[in-house]
Design a protein around this motif. Structure first.
Motif, short mmCIF file in Angstrom:
data_model
loop_
_atom_site.label_atom_id
_atom_site.label_comp_id
_atom_site.label_asym_id
_atom_site.label_seq_id
_atom_site.Cartn_x
_atom_site.Cartn_y
_atom_site.Cartn_z
N UNK A 39 0.84 -1.20 0.00
CA UNK A 39 0.00 0.00 0.00
C UNK A 39 0.88 1.26 0.00
N UNK A 40 1.94 1.22 0.83
CA UNK A 40 2.84 2.38 0.88
C UNK A 40 3.55 2.57 -0.46
N UNK A 41 3.97 1.46 -1.06
CA UNK A 41 4.62 1.54 -2.38
C UNK A 41 3.68 2.17 -3.41
N UNK A 42 2.41 1.74 -3.38
CA UNK A 42 1.44 2.28 -4.33
C UNK A 42 1.25 3.77 -4.10
N UNK A 50 2.28 12.46 -9.08
CA UNK A 50 1.69 13.78 -8.81
C UNK A 50 2.77 14.87 -8.91
N UNK A 51 3.96 14.57 -8.41
CA UNK A 51 5.05 15.55 -8.48
C UNK A 51 5.41 15.81 -9.94
N UNK A 52 5.52 14.72 -10.72
CA UNK A 52 5.87 14.87 -12.14
C UNK A 52 4.78 15.62 -12.90
N UNK B 200 -4.87 2.75 -2.77
CA UNK B 200 -4.43 2.83 -4.17
C UNK B 200 -3.89 1.52 -4.74
N UNK B 201 -3.51 0.56 -3.87
CA UNK B 201 -2.74 -0.56 -4.41
C UNK B 201 -3.54 -1.46 -5.36
N UNK B 202 -4.78 -1.80 -4.98
CA UNK B 202 -5.53 -2.70 -5.86
C UNK B 202 -5.84 -2.02 -7.19
N UNK B 203 -5.99 -0.68 -7.13
CA UNK B 203 -6.25 0.07 -8.36
C UNK B 203 -5.02 0.05 -9.25
N UNK B 204 -3.86 0.31 -8.62
CA UNK B 204 -2.62 0.32 -9.39
C UNK B 204 -2.36 -1.04 -10.03
N UNK B 205 -2.58 -2.10 -9.26
CA UNK B 205 -2.26 -3.43 -9.76
C UNK B 205 -3.23 -3.91 -10.85
N UNK B 206 -4.49 -3.48 -10.76
CA UNK B 206 -5.46 -3.98 -11.76
C UNK B 206 -5.65 -2.99 -12.92
N UNK B 207 -5.02 -1.81 -12.82
CA UNK B 207 -5.21 -0.80 -13.86
C UNK B 207 -4.86 -1.31 -15.26
N UNK B 265 -6.30 7.93 -6.90
CA UNK B 265 -4.85 7.68 -6.75
C UNK B 265 -4.13 8.90 -6.21
N UNK B 266 -4.49 10.10 -6.75
CA UNK B 266 -3.77 11.30 -6.38
C UNK B 266 -4.25 11.90 -5.07
N UNK B 267 -5.59 11.87 -4.87
CA UNK B 267 -6.13 12.65 -3.77
C UNK B 267 -6.87 11.82 -2.73
N UNK B 268 -7.02 10.51 -2.99
CA UNK B 268 -7.78 9.68 -2.05
C UNK B 268 -9.26 10.02 -2.02
N UNK B 269 -9.76 10.60 -3.14
CA UNK B 269 -11.17 10.99 -3.21
C UNK B 269 -11.97 9.99 -4.05
N UNK B 270 -13.29 10.09 -3.99
CA UNK B 270 -14.22 9.35 -4.87
C UNK B 270 -14.13 7.83 -4.71
N UNK B 271 -13.83 7.37 -3.51
CA UNK B 271 -13.66 5.92 -3.35
C UNK B 271 -14.99 5.17 -3.56
N UNK B 272 -16.06 5.71 -3.03
CA UNK B 272 -17.37 5.03 -3.21
C UNK B 272 -17.74 5.03 -4.68
#
Lengths: 92, 725
Positions: A39-42, A50-52, B200-207, B265-272
């Motif tokens: 989770x932290x890595x993600x 975001x920085x980029x 964010x992790x499950x989103x990143x992995x399944x994106x 991913x960026x703001x932690x918003x709109x999860x629902x």
């Protein structure tokens, strides 16, 4: 021919399903820690993006220099915090 | 073969059931061995299903009519290319394809993520195996592709002629890949909800798999549109048919998800919102399969209709209820971590774009199911394309505007000065387009507005590339092409996404132009006669005909066609050929000659495709003047036919049909032509290709940041990792 296919598939199926059962042990605590690290890595990856993105927005004229510098500072601070937490969690 | 196939399906079903149990029990007990075994059960299922599929394909290829499926969907006269594809023209075959693709894609995802998402993955595995149990249950108990026939017929019924089109080779596997890949983010979302790992992790992995599903489904939709345009003979590429709509709906919600998930991913918003979108997309993918397979709504895809409606309805009911319960259960954990900084931000435009996409999906859903809804209310009515167009048109125009507006704004907030700098050139481009359209007297306000917004949005995208390359050159002192490649390589998601936006705009311009400014006419002509359409004079130059035999010598079809000459300003610009193909009916009560004219018939479209306009035509020969010859031919066979061998009869029939077709060419009767001139249809296909290329750039994995542990110098490490990626 069909019989050979069926026997071969059956052998593969049994091997695939049975083989991991020898390594069964309780790893709930280990899993929780791994999930935290992932989770932290993600979150780190997202923060880097975001920085980029902020820098690209500035360089393509969508952010003023002052806004970008302020945003960049706060994003980098958040990223450093994440890096600390990742190291504390012990990424392998 | 049939017994082996059935056995493999049962093995796959048992393994899928085991996968559900082992994954859930393993996850609850934290037993890695069981969890791994559950995951590998998916691989085992894939092996069984690929083997079953291969057995069935082999039966189709060698025309093994002891299989009911082969006998009813293929024949010895079916070309080899189409024998391979005939498997998914049937209900049972397409369900097998669905189950096989699900197992293969699931195996790939679970293999790639085997060392990650280890808390979520077992639940996702159980959900994927659950889907497989449903489809395998149908295959084993209700619609087996391995039913036998006794006695074995000498010849099969053949493939529906409408499906003999190259895009049909790829269209269903693409759609089904899209549907099954959308099951993967659905399954991981369920796993994330159960385990409360909702960041964010499950989103990143399944994106990547969400993007792949979106790409496959998009390609499938476009191939279907192309098939409709070049094969169905009505002159359009989209008819708002329920099955077409079924594939578009998950694509729309999937598109919305791909945008809004960036905000999470960026703001932690709109999860629902995001988790609801991904669950809805998964359910809509199942609904798509249901609409094809249930036959519940009238469709041009009637060849796919069946009676599996009830099990699918039960599954969809369970999925909706289960998804809603999970989201409500985890509502507290799905709260947003931050708020919108400004209305003038990319986040706001993404939100608006989400609302438009979901509104489009809702409108399509409502009108697609309106016949059922109105029937329940006691007054069954269907809804035609004009109703769809009147609602979707304005939403599409708004979407084109947002497609440009989003990339022009910064994340978080944009100031007035930034907006001026970003929007001046695009607004000027839109204004110039508006003036030019008014000056040329464009007759359609909606199309005109879309063109203006398209000009604005294209200008934004071009400006983004130019400014990005300029910035890159200033930093790295690179030549323009190198700077362009570096820019895209380092920001694949952003610049791949811009290319997708460009393709969508081109595609929408093509749709608007070809819908608003199409000219069509139906005209009856004899050879030598002419008609006018648009700027063209069209002359029926000559009739053509052919008796076509398959590679084994058996008669496959009769082609009756026409060659048309296109003239513009008196100059011959092209010659186009069109034909109507007649396939024999299997009805034994018909005479051997008349059976060719009472069976299935398809149109081969004559098409002159161009960058600015297409000229499209189909012919419908008048058979009335051939009737005496057809009757005479049948009468000949009614006499001595019984005393000759089957081979002699085939040769005799070939000679009779040859005489008939020669007579048609020599003294052709009148033929009815549908002629259509449509502007910018080619832009639709080009736009789709650009979307695909952009999608591939966006999905291509970028270099990962180092995961090595560094104990000191965080700022330096951050700078180094940012520079590398």
């Amino acid at each position: 021919m069909s019989v050979i296919v069926v026997l071969a598939v059956l052998a593969i199926v049994v091997w695939l399903v049975i083989a991991p059962l020898r390594h069964g042990h309780d790893e709930r605590a280990e899993l929780r820690a791994a999930s935290e690290r992932e989770e932290l890595e993600a979150r780190k990856e997202a923060k880097y993006r975001e920085i980029r993105d902020a820098e690209l927005d500035y360089r393509t004229g969508k952010l003023s220099e002052a806004d970008w510098r302020a945003l960049d500072r706060s994003l980098r601070a958040e990223a450093i915090l994440l890096l600390r937490r990742i190291d504390d969690a012990g990424v392998s | 073969m049939l017994v082996a196939g059935r056995f493999l399906l049962i093995v796959a079903l048992v393994v899928a059931l085991y996968g559900v149990g082992a994954s859930l029990y393993g996850a609850r007990r934290g037993n890695r061995g069981l969890v791994d075994s559950g995951r590998r059960a998916v691989y085992a299922m894939a092996v069984s299903l690929v083997a079953a599929f291969a057995l069935l394909e082999a039966a189709f290829l060698r025309s093994d009519f002891s299989s009911e499926l082969v006998a009813t969907h293929s024949s010895t006269t079916t070309p080899t290319f189409y024998r391979v594809t005939a498997i998914w023209s049937s209900q049972a075959g397409s369900l097998l394809l669905w189950a096989m693709l699900l197992s293969v894609w699931s195996s790939l995802v679970l293999f790639l993520s085997r060392k990650r998402l280890r808390e979520i993955a077992p639940y996702a595995t159980a959900v994927l195996c659950g889907f497989a149990v449903f489809f395998l249950g149908l295959l084993v108990f209700l619609a087996s592709p391995f039913e036998g026939l006794n006695p074995v017929p000498a010849e099969g019924t053949g493939l529906n002629p409408l499906l003999r089109h190259p895009s049909m080779m790829i269209h269903p596997p693409m759609l089904y890949s899209g549907y099954t890949l959308f099951a993967i983010p659905f399954a991981f979302a369920v796993g994330a909800l159960i385990t409360k790992r909702l960041n964010a992790d499950w989103i990143r992995s399944t994106r990547p798999f969400t993007l792949a599903a979106w790409g496959f489904l998009g390609v499938g939709v476009m191939l279907g549109a192309r098939w409709s345009y070049t094969e169905l003979g009505w002159g359009g590429y989209w008819a708002w048919d329920p099955v077409e709509n079924a594939s578009l709906m998950p694509w729309l919600t999937g598109t919305a998800f791909l945008h809004s998930v960036m905000i999470q991913e960026k703001r932690g918003m709109l999860k629902i919102w995001n988790v609801s979108l991904v669950l809805a997309t998964g359910i809509l993918a199942i609904l798509g399969t249901f609409l094809v397979r249930s036959g519940i709504l009238q469709s041009i895809h009637a060849f796919g209709a069946s009676t599996l409606g009830t099990p699918f309805l039960v599954l969809i009911g369970v999925l909706i209820a289960g998804s809603a319960a999970l989201v409500i259960w985890r509502a507290d954990d799905l709260r947003s971590e931050s708020r919108l900084d400004s209305v003038f931000s990319r986040e706001s435009v993404f939100l608006l774009n989400n609302l438009v996409l979901v509104a489009m999906c809702t409108v399509i859903f409502w009108f697609t199911f309106w016949p059922l809804i109105s029937e329940a209310l006691g007054d069954e009515r269907s809804v035609g394309p004009p109703t769809f167009n009147s609602w979707i048109g304005p939403l599409a125009i708004l979407l084109v505007l947002l497609t440009g507006l989003g990339p022009a704004l910064a994340w978080r907030r944009a100031t007035a000065a930034n907006l001026r700098r970003s929007l001046t050139i695009p607004v000027v481009a839109g204004a110039i387009t508006a003036v030019a359209l008014v000056a040329t007297g464009i007759g359609d306000a909606k199309a005109g507005l879309l063109f203006v917004f398209a000009a604005f949005s294209v200008a934004v995208i071009v400006q983004e590339y130019v400014r990005g390359v300029t910035a890159r050159r200033a930093m790295a002192h690179e030549a323009v092409p190198v700077a362009m490649v570096s820019l895209v390589r380092r920001n694949r998601r952003r610049y791949g996404g811009y290319l997708v936006h460009l393709g969508i705009i081109v595609l929408f311009v093509g749709i608007a132009a070809s819908s608003a400014f199409q000219q069509a006419t139906d005209v009856q002509l004899r050879t030598g006669q002419s008609t006018r359409i648009g700027d063209y004079a069209v002359t029926y130059a000559k009739a053509t005909s052919r008796v076509v035999a398959a590679s084994n010598g058996r008669l496959e079809r009769i082609d009756l066609g026409a060659v048309l000459q296109l003239r513009k300003d008196g100059r011959l610009v092209d010659t186009i050929a069109t034909k109507r193909s007649y396939f024999p009916s299997a009805d034994p009560s018909l005479g051997p000659v008349s059976s060719f004219f009472e069976g299935e018939a398809t149109s081969e479209v004559g098409l002159r495709a161009g960058g600015l306009r297409d000229v499209w035509t189909v012919v419908s020969p008048s058979l009335e003047e051939l009737r005496p010859l057809i009757t005479k031919g049948d009468a000949v066979f009614a006499g001595p036919g019984a005393k000759i061998s089957a081979q002699q009869r085939e040769e005799f029939l070939a000679a009779t049909l040859k005489g008939l077709t020669d007579s048609y060419t020599r003294d052709p009767p009148a033929a009815t032509f549908r002629l259509i001139v449509s502007p910018l249809v080619t832009w639709i296909w080009l736009g789709a290709i650009v979307v695909l290329v952009g999608g591939l750039i966006a999905i291509w994995p970028g270099p990962r940041s180092s995961q090595r542990m560094v104990s000191a110098g965080y700022a330096a490490r951050l700078a180094r990792e940012l520079g590398r990626a």
